[in-house]
Design an enzyme around this catalytic site. Structure first.
Site, PDB file in Angstrom:
ATOM      1  CE1 TYR A 289      -3.237   2.867   0.369  1.00 49.98           C
ATOM      2  CE2 TYR A 289      -2.870   2.860   2.743  1.00 49.98           C
ATOM      3  CZ  TYR A 289      -3.469   3.418   1.622  1.00 49.98           C
ATOM      4  OH  TYR A 289      -4.276   4.524   1.742  1.00 49.98           O
TER       5      TYR A 289
ATOM      6  CG  ASP B 232      -3.954   1.876  -3.553  1.00 51.33           C
ATOM      7  OD1 ASP B 232      -3.517   2.401  -4.596  1.00 51.33           O
ATOM      8  OD2 ASP B 232      -4.669   2.475  -2.722  1.00 51.33           O
TER       9      ASP B 232
ATOM     10  CG  HIS C 218      -9.221   1.443  -4.424  1.00 49.29           C
ATOM     11  ND1 HIS C 218      -8.044   1.615  -5.114  1.00 49.29           N
ATOM     12  CD2 HIS C 218      -9.235   2.428  -3.477  1.00 49.29           C
ATOM     13  CE1 HIS C 218      -7.376   2.645  -4.628  1.00 49.29           C
ATOM     14  NE2 HIS C 218      -8.079   3.147  -3.625  1.00 49.29           N
TER      15      HIS C 218
END
Length: 262
Positions: free
Chosen positions: A107, A150, A253
């Site tokens: 992330y 991500d 998302h």
């Protein structure tokens, strides 16, 4: 043995436990990598996931923000984490499957709103995070590895709804795109999603600010699945589950999938 994995910034695993369970029931990936869990590890609702056939979990958590987790049908071994850029954030974990494949779940920091490290500390942290990832890949020379997560950057012109309008918007600025490219090149990583879907607009994120996100379709591809060259040809069947963006109380998302014949 083929396995399918998915990566999804869930934006609070406890708040969105129902749609995580929905994904596990309806799509049944072998491994689900989550980001932005926003929960200490001990408060992740693992019982419901285990009941759906996902008894294995590797996770790092924090109260209220960040956090990464892997839920798996297959046995996985926790092989650690790294605190890139020394932020003290739960942003990375790695786990090994029984076939020796290592999965990294990342992330990357979002970087704030202003793409200038002189006036925005968060943007500097993002660039520093990517620099340390790059340097680590140079040193470690990863093999038989998959990287998902991500990454908070949409690198290609067709990874955003308007290349021209987003050139000065954090997540698509030239400096970020160049930094991500260096990071990818350092490990020789292959973008599996774009290997499978080489042409056309492709998004995994749509802002909550859009009144009708689906009709406006002002998306960005921030979520990625990469693999090292030695196993990249084994990756296929990439897709983004756009419908999940419209589920009840959704994340902003959508999950990204790929299957590997390994």
């Amino acid at each position: 043995m083929p396995f399918t994995l998915a990566t999804w910034n869930i934006n609070s695993v406890r708040l969105r436990e129902p749609i995580v369970q929905k994904l596990l029931r309806e799509e049944a990936p072998d491994i689900l990598c989550l980001q932005e869990c926003k929960s200490p590890v001990e408060k992740i609702p693992t019982e419901g996931f285990a009941a759906l056939g996902y008894p294995h979990i590797v996770a790092r958590g924090q109260k209220g923000y960040n956090g990464v987790a892997m839920l798996s049908k297959l046995p996985i071994e926790d092989v650690g984490d790294r605190d890139f850029a020394g932020l003290g954030h739960a942003r990375h974990i790695a786990a090994r499957l029984e076939n020796g494949v290592v999965i990294h779940n990342f992330y990357v920091p979002a970087g704030g709103d202003v793409p200038d490290r002189e006036v925005n500390e968060k943007f500097g942290q993002k660039l520093d995070y990517l620099t340390e990832m790059r340097d680590w890949f140079h040193t470690e020379a990863p093999r038989k590895s998959i990287l998902v997560g991500d990454l908070n950057i949409a690198p290609r012109e067709d990874d955003v709804w308007s290349h021209k309008q987003l050139l000065k918007v954090v997540s698509h600025t030239p400096v970020e795109v160049a930094q991500l490219a260096e990071t990818q090149d350092a490990g020789g990583w292959v973008d599996i999603t774009r290997k499978d879907i080489p042409d056309g607009q492709l998004y995994s994120w749509w802002s909550y600010r859009a009144r009708d996100w689906d009709a406006a379709d002002k998306g960005r591809r921030l979520d990625h699945v990469w693999a090292t060259p030695d196993i990249a040809n084994a990756g296929h069947s990439s897709r983004i589950l756009r419908d999940a963006r419209g589920w009840e109380k959704p994340s902003d998302h959508a999950p990204v999938f790929a299957t590997f014949d390994l």
